[in-house]
Design an enzyme around this catalytic site. Structure first.
Site, short mmCIF file in Angstrom:
data_model
loop_
_atom_site.label_atom_id
_atom_site.label_comp_id
_atom_site.label_asym_id
_atom_site.label_seq_id
_atom_site.Cartn_x
_atom_site.Cartn_y
_atom_site.Cartn_z
N ASN A 1 7.26 36.25 29.76
CA ASN A 1 6.85 36.89 28.63
C ASN A 1 5.45 36.47 28.45
O ASN A 1 5.01 35.49 28.53
CB ASN A 1 7.47 37.06 27.49
N GLU B 1 10.83 40.83 31.90
CA GLU B 1 11.45 42.05 32.56
C GLU B 1 10.19 42.75 32.95
O GLU B 1 10.14 42.97 34.37
CB GLU B 1 12.49 42.75 31.77
N CYS C 1 12.40 47.40 28.04
CA CYS C 1 12.61 47.09 29.09
C CYS C 1 13.79 47.58 29.95
O CYS C 1 13.79 47.87 31.06
CB CYS C 1 12.88 45.50 29.14
N GLU D 1 2.48 37.18 25.69
CA GLU D 1 1.86 37.15 24.20
C GLU D 1 0.49 37.75 24.13
O GLU D 1 -0.35 37.21 24.89
CB GLU D 1 2.61 36.42 23.30
N CYS E 1 14.96 44.27 25.67
CA CYS E 1 14.78 45.24 24.49
C CYS E 1 14.82 46.53 24.87
O CYS E 1 15.04 46.72 26.17
CB CYS E 1 13.26 45.11 23.93
N CYS F 1 6.97 41.99 27.96
CA CYS F 1 8.46 41.09 28.33
C CYS F 1 8.47 40.48 29.42
O CYS F 1 8.06 41.20 30.55
CB CYS F 1 9.51 41.93 27.88
O1 DUR Z 1 14.57 40.55 26.65
C1 DUR Z 1 13.56 39.93 26.21
C2 DUR Z 1 13.53 39.82 24.80
C3 DUR Z 1 12.32 39.15 24.45
N1 DUR Z 1 11.33 39.02 25.23
C4 DUR Z 1 10.22 38.28 24.64
C5 DUR Z 1 9.00 39.17 23.99
C6 DUR Z 1 8.42 38.18 22.69
O2 DUR Z 1 7.16 37.38 23.70
C7 DUR Z 1 9.50 37.03 22.65
C8 DUR Z 1 10.31 37.22 21.31
O3 DUR Z 1 10.65 38.64 21.05
O4 DUR Z 1 10.40 37.26 23.64
C9 DUR Z 1 11.58 39.31 26.50
O5 DUR Z 1 10.44 39.04 27.03
N2 DUR Z 1 12.53 39.56 27.18
ZN ZN Z 2 11.56 43.84 26.67
#
Ligand code: DUR
Ligand code: ZN
Length: 130
Positions: free
Chosen positions: A40, A53, A87, A42, A84, A51
């Site tokens: 991920n 994925e 994804c 940010e 989420c 994310c």
């Molecule tokens: O399946 C998931 C769930 C959350 N996040 C990330 C998004 C954000 O950076 C952090 C908190 O939501 O986790 C992912 O990358 N994948």
């Molecule tokens: Zn996601």
């Protein structure tokens, strides 16, 4: 292959750029014999977060891949991590309904789903060509 993908997802997690949530996620997918990892990423503008994925999937697509053979996702969650909605939809775009999804955490708890189970009733590319 399942175990290898899970290990690669856990490894990918280490690259997560998460100064805001501090919640690291990793993903690894197999496509055409190649494993693509993603973490991920940010942003100070929070909603721009990508994310793990989707990072892995966009790496695949940008290198010519179009079909996910299997995908693993790992996070430090109580139970197996739950992708989420965004994804789930993007995974469905590049999968078959029976493509395997391995959701895990750092305790070795794992749920194995098909893409049809991950996103029942997904809107797919085929729906555009009826
Ligand atoms: O399946 C998931 C769930 C959350 N996040 C990330 C998004 C954000 O950076 C952090 C908190 O939501 O986790 C992912 O990358 N994948
Ligand atoms: Zn996601």
């Amino acid at each position: 292959m399942k175990e290898q993908l899970i290990q690669q997802a856990i490894e990918a997690r280490e690259q997560a750029y998460v100064p805001y949530s501090r919640f690291q996620v990793g993903a690894a997918l197999l496509a055409g014999g190649v494993i693509y990892q993603g973490c991920n990423v940010e942003n100070a503008s929070y909603g721009l977060t990508n994310c793990a994925e989707r990072t892995a999937i966009f790496k695949m697509v940008s290198e010519g891949g179009r079909k996910i053979n299997a995908i693993a996702v790992a996070g430090d969650t109580d139970g197996p991590i739950s992708p989420c909605g965004a994804c789930r939809q993007v995974i469905a775009e590049f999968s078959d309904s029976d493509t395997r999804v391995y959701l895990t955490n750092l305790r070795g708890e794992m749920t194995e789903l098909t893409v049809a189970q991950l996103l029942p009733g997904a809107f797919t590319p085929a729906d555009l060509h009826k």
